[in-house]
Write a protein that holds these residues in place. Structure first.
Motif, short mmCIF file in Angstrom:
data_model
loop_
_atom_site.label_atom_id
_atom_site.label_comp_id
_atom_site.label_asym_id
_atom_site.label_seq_id
_atom_site.Cartn_x
_atom_site.Cartn_y
_atom_site.Cartn_z
N PRO A 234 3.13 8.31 3.04
CA PRO A 234 4.17 8.27 4.07
C PRO A 234 5.40 9.08 3.66
CG PRO A 234 3.34 6.07 3.62
CD PRO A 234 2.77 6.97 2.57
N ASP A 235 5.96 9.82 4.61
CA ASP A 235 7.10 10.67 4.27
C ASP A 235 8.34 10.38 5.10
OD1 ASP A 235 6.23 11.70 6.65
OD2 ASP A 235 5.90 13.72 5.93
N CYS A 236 8.38 9.23 5.77
CA CYS A 236 9.58 8.82 6.49
C CYS A 236 10.53 8.13 5.50
CB CYS A 236 9.21 7.87 7.63
SG CYS A 236 8.22 8.69 8.90
N PRO A 237 11.76 7.83 5.89
CA PRO A 237 12.71 7.19 4.98
C PRO A 237 12.17 5.89 4.38
CG PRO A 237 13.83 7.95 6.94
CD PRO A 237 12.36 8.13 7.20
N GLY A 238 12.68 5.55 3.23
CA GLY A 238 12.24 4.34 2.52
C GLY A 238 10.82 4.54 2.03
N LEU A 239 9.99 3.52 2.21
CA LEU A 239 8.58 3.65 1.83
C LEU A 239 7.77 4.39 2.89
CD1 LEU A 239 7.85 0.18 0.21
CD2 LEU A 239 8.06 2.39 -0.94
N GLY A 240 8.40 4.67 4.02
CA GLY A 240 7.75 5.50 5.03
C GLY A 240 6.95 4.75 6.08
N VAL A 241 7.07 3.43 6.12
CA VAL A 241 6.35 2.66 7.13
C VAL A 241 7.33 1.94 8.04
CG1 VAL A 241 4.26 2.34 5.77
CG2 VAL A 241 6.08 0.66 5.60
N SER A 242 6.94 1.78 9.29
CA SER A 242 7.72 0.99 10.25
C SER A 242 6.91 -0.25 10.58
CB SER A 242 7.98 1.78 11.53
OG SER A 242 8.79 2.89 11.26
N LEU A 243 7.55 -1.40 10.45
CA LEU A 243 6.84 -2.65 10.71
C LEU A 243 6.73 -2.94 12.19
CD1 LEU A 243 8.37 -4.97 7.97
CD2 LEU A 243 6.20 -3.73 7.92
N LEU B 265 0.84 -1.20 0.00
CA LEU B 265 0.00 0.00 0.00
C LEU B 265 0.87 1.25 0.00
CD1 LEU B 265 -2.65 1.53 0.12
CD2 LEU B 265 -2.72 1.06 2.60
N ALA B 266 1.92 1.25 0.80
CA ALA B 266 2.83 2.41 0.83
C ALA B 266 3.46 2.62 -0.55
CB ALA B 266 3.92 2.22 1.89
N ALA B 267 3.88 1.54 -1.19
CA ALA B 267 4.47 1.65 -2.53
C ALA B 267 3.44 2.19 -3.53
CB ALA B 267 5.00 0.29 -2.98
N ASP B 268 2.20 1.70 -3.43
CA ASP B 268 1.14 2.19 -4.32
C ASP B 268 0.89 3.69 -4.13
OD1 ASP B 268 0.76 -0.28 -5.47
OD2 ASP B 268 -0.99 -0.79 -4.24
N LEU B 269 0.90 4.14 -2.89
CA LEU B 269 0.69 5.56 -2.62
C LEU B 269 1.81 6.41 -3.22
CD1 LEU B 269 -0.60 5.35 1.05
CD2 LEU B 269 -1.90 6.15 -0.94
N HIS B 270 3.04 5.92 -3.11
CA HIS B 270 4.16 6.65 -3.71
C HIS B 270 4.05 6.67 -5.23
CE1 HIS B 270 6.60 7.67 -0.22
NE2 HIS B 270 6.22 6.51 0.29
#
Length: 89
Positions: free
Chosen positions: A64-73, A20-25
């Motif tokens: 998400p605007d954090c590093p990488g895809l912006g999510v923390s697992l 989902l994060a990748a899709d949003l980006h």
């Protein structure tokens, strides 16, 4: 290619919060895209991240605007659903 041809692209990731994060980006990079389709009520989307997805007052998800895809697992939830223990970095 869709944008070049004047077509509307709506990414849809039914897999995980990471997808989902990748899709949003991806959606944010295409001028003609204003929606992303995803599955609600899925533990793989709702539970495996530290900060759950929330719709804003307009019914949109923030990109998400954090590093990488912006999510923390949430490593405990990932282990619960996969049986594998990952270390948070």
């Amino acid at each position: 290619m869709a944008e070049d041809r004047g077509l509307r692209l709506i990414p849809h990731g039914w897999n995980t919060a990471v997808g989902l994060a990748a899709d949003l980006h991806l959606a944010s990079a295409i001028r003609t895209t204003d929606l992303v389709e995803y599955l609600t009520g899925s533990p793989f989307i709702d539970e495996i991240v530290e900060s759950r997805w929330k719709l804003d007052s307009a019914g949109m998800l923030a990109i998400p605007d954090c590093p990488g895809l912006g999510v923390s697992l949430n490593v405990d939830a990932v282990e619960k659903y996969t049986g594998v223990r990952f270390q948070a970095s």
